[in-house]
Design an enzyme around this catalytic site. Sequence first.
Site, PDB file in Angstrom:
ATOM      1  N   THR A  57       0.858  -1.182   0.000  1.00 38.55           N
ATOM      2  CA  THR A  57       0.000   0.000   0.000  1.00 38.55           C
ATOM      3  C   THR A  57       0.893   1.229   0.000  1.00 38.55           C
ATOM      4  OG1 THR A  57      -0.087  -0.079   2.402  1.00 38.55           O
ATOM      5  CG2 THR A  57      -1.939  -1.042   1.237  1.00 38.55           C
ATOM      6  N   GLY A  58       0.682   2.092  -0.964  1.00 39.20           N
ATOM      7  CA  GLY A  58       1.505   3.300  -1.067  1.00 39.20           C
ATOM      8  C   GLY A  58       0.640   4.542  -1.128  1.00 39.20           C
ATOM      9  N   LYS A  59       1.316   5.661  -1.289  1.00 38.44           N
ATOM     10  CA  LYS A  59       0.583   6.924  -1.335  1.00 38.44           C
ATOM     11  C   LYS A  59      -0.235   7.065  -2.610  1.00 38.44           C
ATOM     12  CE  LYS A  59       3.636   9.918  -0.533  1.00 38.44           C
ATOM     13  NZ  LYS A  59       4.771  10.664  -0.202  1.00 38.44           N
ATOM     14  N   GLU A 148       2.524  -9.141 -14.979  1.00 36.28           N
ATOM     15  CA  GLU A 148       3.098 -10.358 -14.413  1.00 36.28           C
ATOM     16  C   GLU A 148       3.438 -10.149 -12.941  1.00 36.28           C
ATOM     17  OE1 GLU A 148       6.823 -11.093 -16.330  1.00 36.28           O
ATOM     18  OE2 GLU A 148       7.290 -12.851 -15.120  1.00 36.28           O
ATOM     19  N   ASP A 197      13.056   6.746 -11.818  1.00 35.87           N
ATOM     20  CA  ASP A 197      12.847   6.569 -10.373  1.00 35.87           C
ATOM     21  C   ASP A 197      13.604   5.324  -9.929  1.00 35.87           C
ATOM     22  OD1 ASP A 197      11.930   7.092  -7.790  1.00 35.87           O
ATOM     23  OD2 ASP A 197      10.070   5.979  -8.071  1.00 35.87           O
ATOM     24  N   ASN A 202      13.142  -0.090  -6.335  1.00 34.52           N
ATOM     25  CA  ASN A 202      12.443  -0.483  -7.562  1.00 34.52           C
ATOM     26  C   ASN A 202      13.205  -1.518  -8.383  1.00 34.52           C
ATOM     27  OD1 ASN A 202      10.094   0.991  -7.164  1.00 34.52           O
ATOM     28  ND2 ASN A 202      10.983   2.862  -8.013  1.00 34.52           N
ATOM     29  N   ASP A 214       7.922  -0.449 -11.374  1.00 33.01           N
ATOM     30  CA  ASP A 214       7.490   0.930 -11.150  1.00 33.01           C
ATOM     31  C   ASP A 214       7.946   1.860 -12.284  1.00 33.01           C
ATOM     32  OD1 ASP A 214       6.215   2.906  -9.779  1.00 33.01           O
ATOM     33  OD2 ASP A 214       7.644   3.020  -8.121  1.00 33.01           O
TER      34      ASP A 214
HETATM   35  P1  ATP Z   1       4.330   3.605  -3.658  1.00 38.17           P
HETATM   36  O1  ATP Z   1       3.189   4.552  -3.778  1.00 38.17           O
HETATM   37  O2  ATP Z   1       4.334   2.701  -2.471  1.00 38.17           O
HETATM   38  O3  ATP Z   1       5.659   4.265  -3.902  1.00 38.17           O
HETATM   39  P2  ATP Z   1       4.857   2.582  -6.121  1.00 38.17           P
HETATM   40  O4  ATP Z   1       4.183   3.522  -7.017  1.00 38.17           O
HETATM   41  O5  ATP Z   1       6.302   2.784  -5.837  1.00 38.17           O
HETATM   42  O6  ATP Z   1       4.081   2.555  -4.802  1.00 38.17           O
HETATM   43  P3  ATP Z   1       5.565  -0.009  -7.158  1.00 38.17           P
HETATM   44  O7  ATP Z   1       6.966   0.329  -6.798  1.00 38.17           O
HETATM   45  O8  ATP Z   1       5.276  -0.307  -8.575  1.00 38.17           O
HETATM   46  O9  ATP Z   1       4.560   1.102  -6.693  1.00 38.17           O
HETATM   47  O10 ATP Z   1       5.078  -1.243  -6.297  1.00 38.17           O
HETATM   48  C1  ATP Z   1       5.095  -1.211  -4.888  1.00 38.17           C
HETATM   49  C2  ATP Z   1       5.484  -2.585  -4.361  1.00 38.17           C
HETATM   50  O11 ATP Z   1       4.589  -3.580  -4.857  1.00 38.17           O
HETATM   51  C3  ATP Z   1       6.857  -3.040  -4.813  1.00 38.17           C
HETATM   52  O12 ATP Z   1       7.846  -2.651  -3.930  1.00 38.17           O
HETATM   53  C4  ATP Z   1       6.719  -4.564  -4.856  1.00 38.17           C
HETATM   54  O13 ATP Z   1       6.904  -5.112  -3.584  1.00 38.17           O
HETATM   55  C5  ATP Z   1       5.281  -4.751  -5.234  1.00 38.17           C
HETATM   56  N1  ATP Z   1       5.144  -4.956  -6.685  1.00 38.17           N
HETATM   57  C6  ATP Z   1       5.015  -4.018  -7.645  1.00 38.17           C
HETATM   58  N2  ATP Z   1       4.942  -4.567  -8.868  1.00 38.17           N
HETATM   59  C7  ATP Z   1       5.037  -5.903  -8.684  1.00 38.17           C
HETATM   60  C8  ATP Z   1       5.029  -7.045  -9.560  1.00 38.17           C
HETATM   61  N3  ATP Z   1       4.898  -6.909 -10.881  1.00 38.17           N
HETATM   62  N4  ATP Z   1       5.146  -8.267  -9.009  1.00 38.17           N
HETATM   63  C9  ATP Z   1       5.277  -8.422  -7.675  1.00 38.17           C
HETATM   64  N5  ATP Z   1       5.293  -7.395  -6.798  1.00 38.17           N
HETATM   65  C10 ATP Z   1       5.178  -6.155  -7.289  1.00 38.17           C
HETATM   66 MN    MN Z   2       8.175   1.883  -6.139  1.00 39.88          MN
END
Ligand code: ATP
Ligand code: MN
Length: 260
Positions: A57-59, A148, A197, A202, A214
């Site tokens: 869960t992120g922002k 995936e 980023d 990432n 990401d």
């Molecule tokens: P935040 O708002 O938390 O910064 P974010 O935009 O950085 O989110 P991502 O970095 O794409 O989002 O994903 C957050 C987390 O979800 C990753 O650190 C990873 O643990 C998991 N995640 C993202 N994409 C995948 C994927 N394709 N397969 C498995 N896990 C993933």
């Molecule tokens: Mn990220």
Amino acid sequence: MKDIKRIEKLLDQLRIKEKDSEARKIFAEVFDERTLKTLYKLSAKGYIQALGGVVSTGKEANVFYADGSINGEFKPLAVKIYRIETSEFFKMDEYLFGDRRFDMRRVSKKELIFTWVEKEFRNLERAFNAGVNVPEPYTYLKNVVLMEFLGEDERPYPTIFELKRDLSEVTDVEELYSRIKEHLTRLYRKAELVHADLSEYNIVLKDNDPYFIDMGQAVLTDHPLANSYLERDLRNLIRFFSRYGIKESFEELISSVKGD
Ligand code: ATP
Ligand code: MN
């Protein structure tokens, strides 16, 4: 106010895996009706077979696991769902304007998030087609991207940040660094993208192989700020890997990535 009944009905239709009542709670609390409808559409189209638990869960976005079906084949999915009401919209501007793939004069503020999602999908597609290690993108709709799932048994593979000190125990760091360079070079020269980023948060490790995740903010190499994003990405890499005894100068790294 949310229409609780309609939301409950949508949740019923979403085939949330029974054991994950926690996930159901999160879906009800975090997502608006529009997002639930989008998820419903993706499951009615057959992509999402059953929604699983929360991965992150992120922002700006939440990531969930789902059992998926792509061209009739079972696929574990990462379901990345952007919050429609995000306060971080303004940060997206600089990565969208200046990208010639999008005509920003025709994108309203409300649609910004959808354009962002399309951008993330197209970035993943470009990178994937160029042979860069990224999760394979499957489809997108509104504020949701399906890709995936990089993980096992519904658990994501660790980022290199999460591995921390263990990194040198689980893998040959020098080898890993050179694999990352190889994929970054391919990303830059073949996909003509800058991640923008890139950091230890990432990069995911799958069987000792680095994968970039990401990709929403990634820009084409002819974006006016591409060079400064690339510099930032490379400095992050150097900073992280210097802790493991990797010593490469910024100048060496950038000229090896760019090939000039
Ligand atoms: P935040 O708002 O938390 O910064 P974010 O935009 O950085 O989110 P991502 O970095 O794409 O989002 O994903 C957050 C987390 O979800 C990753 O650190 C990873 O643990 C998991 N995640 C993202 N994409 C995948 C994927 N394709 N397969 C498995 N896990 C993933
Ligand atoms: Mn990220």
